[in-house]
Design a protein around this motif. Structure first.
Motif, PDB file in Angstrom:
ATOM      1  N   TYR A   1       0.814  -1.209   0.000  1.00 16.82           N
ATOM      2  CA  TYR A   1       0.000   0.000   0.000  1.00 16.82           C
ATOM      3  C   TYR A   1       0.851   1.264   0.000  1.00 16.82           C
ATOM      4  O   TYR A   1       0.353   2.342  -0.319  1.00 16.82           O
ATOM      5  N   ARG A   2       2.106   1.157   0.374  1.00 12.46           N
ATOM      6  CA  ARG A   2       2.965   2.333   0.476  1.00 12.46           C
ATOM      7  C   ARG A   2       3.599   2.725  -0.856  1.00 12.46           C
ATOM      8  O   ARG A   2       4.217   3.793  -0.929  1.00 12.46           O
TER       9      ARG A   2
ATOM     10  N   LYS B   1       2.200   6.844   4.103  1.00 16.15           N
ATOM     11  CA  LYS B   1       0.961   6.097   4.006  1.00 16.15           C
ATOM     12  C   LYS B   1       0.211   6.467   2.729  1.00 16.15           C
ATOM     13  O   LYS B   1       0.380   7.560   2.185  1.00 16.15           O
ATOM     14  N   ARG B   2      -0.635   5.568   2.284  1.00 18.50           N
ATOM     15  CA  ARG B   2      -1.455   5.835   1.108  1.00 18.50           C
ATOM     16  C   ARG B   2      -2.426   6.973   1.419  1.00 18.50           C
ATOM     17  O   ARG B   2      -3.133   6.945   2.426  1.00 18.50           O
ATOM     18  N   PRO B   3      -2.496   8.014   0.555  1.00 15.12           N
ATOM     19  CA  PRO B   3      -3.412   9.114   0.841  1.00 15.12           C
ATOM     20  C   PRO B   3      -4.863   8.675   0.777  1.00 15.12           C
ATOM     21  O   PRO B   3      -5.208   7.702   0.112  1.00 15.12           O
ATOM     22  N   LYS B   4      -5.697   9.389   1.526  1.00 19.10           N
ATOM     23  CA  LYS B   4      -7.119   9.090   1.520  1.00 19.10           C
ATOM     24  C   LYS B   4      -7.719   9.452   0.177  1.00 19.10           C
ATOM     25  O   LYS B   4      -7.337  10.448  -0.445  1.00 19.10           O
ATOM     26  N   GLU B   5      -8.680   8.644  -0.266  1.00 21.51           N
ATOM     27  CA  GLU B   5      -9.297   8.858  -1.565  1.00 21.51           C
ATOM     28  C   GLU B   5     -10.385   9.927  -1.454  1.00 21.51           C
ATOM     29  O   GLU B   5     -11.101  10.005  -0.454  1.00 21.51           O
ATOM     30  N   PRO B   6     -10.544  10.778  -2.473  1.00  8.96           N
ATOM     31  CA  PRO B   6     -11.568  11.820  -2.424  1.00  8.96           C
ATOM     32  C   PRO B   6     -12.972  11.245  -2.546  1.00  8.96           C
ATOM     33  O   PRO B   6     -13.175  10.164  -3.092  1.00  8.96           O
TER      34      PRO B   6
ATOM     35  N   SER C   1      -6.935  -5.592   3.950  1.00  8.92           N
ATOM     36  CA  SER C   1      -6.983  -7.038   3.780  1.00  8.92           C
ATOM     37  C   SER C   1      -5.699  -7.661   4.253  1.00  8.92           C
ATOM     38  O   SER C   1      -5.271  -8.683   3.755  1.00  8.92           O
ATOM     39  N   GLY C   2      -4.981  -7.078   5.168  1.00  8.18           N
ATOM     40  CA  GLY C   2      -3.733  -7.701   5.588  1.00  8.18           C
ATOM     41  C   GLY C   2      -2.977  -6.855   6.560  1.00  8.18           C
ATOM     42  O   GLY C   2      -3.557  -6.177   7.388  1.00  8.18           O
ATOM     43  N   ASN C   3      -1.634  -6.851   6.394  1.00  4.28           N
ATOM     44  CA  ASN C   3      -0.770  -6.322   7.424  1.00  4.28           C
ATOM     45  C   ASN C   3      -0.264  -4.934   7.041  1.00  4.28           C
ATOM     46  O   ASN C   3       0.914  -4.743   6.870  1.00  4.28           O
ATOM     47  N   ASN C   4      -1.154  -3.875   6.865  1.00  8.35           N
ATOM     48  CA  ASN C   4      -0.698  -2.569   6.470  1.00  8.35           C
ATOM     49  C   ASN C   4      -1.005  -1.576   7.566  1.00  8.35           C
ATOM     50  O   ASN C   4      -1.763  -1.828   8.474  1.00  8.35           O
TER      51      ASN C   4
ATOM     52  N   TRP D   1      10.403  -0.198   9.414  1.00  9.77           N
ATOM     53  CA  TRP D   1      10.618   1.250   9.306  1.00  9.77           C
ATOM     54  C   TRP D   1       9.720   1.850   8.226  1.00  9.77           C
ATOM     55  O   TRP D   1       9.076   2.892   8.446  1.00  9.77           O
ATOM     56  N   ILE D   2       9.649   1.209   7.068  1.00  8.31           N
ATOM     57  CA  ILE D   2       8.839   1.733   5.972  1.00  8.31           C
ATOM     58  C   ILE D   2       7.370   1.804   6.360  1.00  8.31           C
ATOM     59  O   ILE D   2       6.681   2.800   6.101  1.00  8.31           O
ATOM     60  N   VAL D   3       6.868   0.751   7.012  1.00  6.95           N
ATOM     61  CA  VAL D   3       5.435   0.663   7.253  1.00  6.95           C
ATOM     62  C   VAL D   3       4.980   1.516   8.437  1.00  6.95           C
ATOM     63  O   VAL D   3       3.790   1.771   8.593  1.00  6.95           O
ATOM     64  N   THR D   4       5.916   1.981   9.241  1.00  2.88           N
ATOM     65  CA  THR D   4       5.538   2.794  10.402  1.00  2.88           C
ATOM     66  C   THR D   4       5.769   4.279  10.191  1.00  2.88           C
ATOM     67  O   THR D   4       5.577   5.062  11.124  1.00  2.88           O
TER      68      THR D   4
END
Length: 286
Positions: A69-70, A225-230, A253-256, A217-220
């Motif tokens: 997701y990143r 983070k993926r931006p919120k969708e409009p 759906s997983g570990n994000n 490190w990347i995931v925290t």
């Protein structure tokens, strides 16, 4: 939308991919060069599938699934597509982990060896079971459309937290397994004499550890983070929704880690406002 610290993200992601790929190569070289290869006949050759598949699936592929997701070049893709890719990667990792566990049990049974006596086996089996439950719950709640919004909002932080814990447990279990295998297998020369195989596998363990640290490190990092969708809907645990131009709480759906602390605080504040309104309404009717 531009990612803050884009080049630093790319450097860390590239490093993680390189270290993870090297871990898989090291696992293959270990069993092919030092452990006589691979097979499926109940012998030690069948056991050799265990480290290869665990490093490939449970460590490397799971780590990629966590950070998918990143990836900024996927932010224009639909959320459903990204959830499907995330779930697919986790499913592949789960299948490889199951095959690797079967290889160990078959090897032990054929050679009349005891099963499930070491700490490595206890923690490892718990990690596999929790991972399968995580995959099943993520698929049922976040990928399929029938889960209530309130249930998704309630389970999402638990889902994220448990995914990170499972991945960290897998890294620790892999390190325990490498050490256990070397202690049992290296007799002449002994593991304590720094034989080439021992040094090689210790290096594999360091690669796995570094890969896990880079993924953590990347995931925290909240700025990645993926931006919120409009034009989407914010979910609240009390079942309510709130329209916003900035977007919604992501469904997972997983570990994000696509849920920011500010969104959690907003949900708590919304719940408190609802309780206050309820109390005010009750007082007005008395």
């Amino acid at each position: 939308m531009a990612m803050e610290g884009y080049w630093r993200f790319l450097a860390l992601l590239g490093s993680a991919l390189l270290v993870g790929f090297l871990s898989v190569i090291f696992a293959l070289v270990w069993v092919l060069h030092y452990r006589e290869g691979l097979g499926w006949d109940g012998s030690a050759l069948e056991f050799n599938w265990h480290p290869v598949l665990m490093v490939t699936g449970f460590v490397f592929i799971q780590g990629i699934a966590i950070v998918v997701y990143r990836l900024p070049w996927t932010w224009k893709c639909s959320k459903l597509l990204m959830k499907s890719i995330h779930a697919g990667l986790n499913a592949v990792a789960a299948i490889l982990a199951i095959i690797s566990v079967v290889a160990v049990f078959e090897n032990h049974n054929v050679n009349n060896m005891a099963n499930m006596y070491s700490l490595h086996s206890w923690v490892g089996l718990i990690a596999v079971i929790c991972y399968l439950l995580q995959l099943l719950s993520g698929f049922s709640v976040f990928l399929l459309p029938w889960a209530p919004l309130s249930l998704r909002a309630f389970l999402m932080p638990i889902h994220v937290y448990s995914g990170i814990v499972i991945f960290g447990t897998v890294i620790a279990t892999a390190l325990m397994g490498l050490t256990e295998k070397l202690i049992f297998s290296l007799r002449d020369p002994a593991y304590s004499t720094f034989p080439p195989e021992g040094v090689f596998v210790n290096t594999l363990g360091l690669l796995i550890l570094v890969f896990g640290a880079l993924i953590f490190w990347i995931v925290t990092r909240p700025q990645w983070k993926r931006p919120k969708e409009p034009n989407s809907t914010i979910l609240h645990p009390n079942g309510g929704t709130e329209q916003g131009a900035r977007g919604s709480m992501p469904a997972y759906s997983g570990n994000n880690m696509d849920k920011s602390d500010s969104e959690l605080n907003n949900e708590v504040a919304a719940r408190k406002r609802n309780l206050a309104l309820d109390e005010a309404g009750q007082r007005s009717t008395m």
